[in-house]
Design an enzyme around this catalytic site. Sequence first.
Site, mmCIF file in Angstrom:
data_model
loop_
_atom_site.group_PDB
_atom_site.id
_atom_site.type_symbol
_atom_site.label_atom_id
_atom_site.label_comp_id
_atom_site.label_asym_id
_atom_site.label_seq_id
_atom_site.Cartn_x
_atom_site.Cartn_y
_atom_site.Cartn_z
ATOM 1 N N CYS A 173 0.581 -1.003 0.143
ATOM 2 C CA CYS A 173 0.000 -0.001 0.044
ATOM 3 C C CYS A 173 0.655 1.175 -0.046
ATOM 4 C CB CYS A 173 -0.741 0.050 1.120
ATOM 5 S SG CYS A 173 -2.122 1.298 1.198
ATOM 6 N N CYS A 176 -0.555 4.092 2.233
ATOM 7 C CA CYS A 176 -0.435 3.685 3.469
ATOM 8 C C CYS A 176 0.871 4.201 4.105
ATOM 9 C CB CYS A 176 -0.922 2.423 3.873
ATOM 10 S SG CYS A 176 -2.480 1.845 3.250
ATOM 11 N N ASP A 177 1.855 3.479 3.323
ATOM 12 C CA ASP A 177 3.328 3.666 3.849
ATOM 13 C C ASP A 177 4.242 4.385 3.056
ATOM 14 O OD1 ASP A 177 2.273 1.527 5.584
ATOM 15 O OD2 ASP A 177 2.532 -0.193 4.101
#
Length: 350
Positions: A173, A176-177
Amino acid sequence: MFLGRTLTRPIRHLAARSPRQPFSATSTANMHSKVAIIGSGPAGHTAAIYTARANLEPVLYEGFMAAGVAAGGQLTTTTDVENFPGFPEGIMGGELMDKMRAQSERFGTKIVSETITRTDFSSKPFKLWREGADSDQDTPDTCDAVIISTGATAKRMHIDGEDKYWQAGISACAVCDGAAPIYRKQPIAVIGGGDSAAEEATFLTKYASHVYVLVRRDQLRASQIMANRLKNHPDVTILWNTEAVRANGDGRVLTSLTILNNKSKEERELDVKGLFYAIGHTPNTKAFGGQLTVDETGYIQVTPGTTNTNIKGVFAAGDVQDKHYRQAITAAGSGCMAALDCEKYLTELE
């Protein structure tokens, strides 16, 4: 106002209400509930909080390593979560899910630490079978309404070294990261050839020093506009006919990839500090046995603007019905929607 009708209890009363005693179970058999929630990520626990506060006494089946992931869903596989509102310093994914679970319990949600493996939505009440009780002769749990929040599992390559460096340089992701310090101003690789890979690679250029896109064929599957954007980006290099075969590191974090040209069969080392999979997700819908309308990739379809599925009384929230955003906060929001839709449905039944 609530979906066109006035709430029968004022909001201030909800906020002041004393929480019921929490309940947790591993094998409370053959229950009937007004609302069953299947899945324990942000969508499931948000739905549980709302339905519990509405005195619907929900039962949440959190699963036991369902789809290979611990109760709490995909967030339990992540480290720092920096984009969930309310945590300015960030929070560990597992800790965030522990807090959501505790909040569900605080308002009286019954949490069953087992996996639902089969369902029957053909008649009321709905029937739910737990793992190990799949035969027609076994007595199922029953419920008046179901909220499905089983999520979607990111597809992984399972290359050598992947498990060792998962969330220590390898992720599925980028949104996300990708902004994490470990990736900033570092070379990064993305695996995939579709629109998702193009989007994630382009997103990562905001943080990485350079992005390599590993495509196992000699062309992209992405739409023309996305493909052109990727090919023309000055900070992106596309490596055609290329596969990752091994993740290398220093024991703590990823330091490089061993890659293979599948035409020349030549192996070489690519100096990257991050690897992102962008090869799709698999929605976790096996337990529903084809009873629900899904799209071409298996995501549950809901009526736009609602969480209603094709079966009245069955609602879907979170990543199991969302292949576009797939964020913890959007999953939580749809869990709220499902709870409100469910409450309206049950009120109309009465």
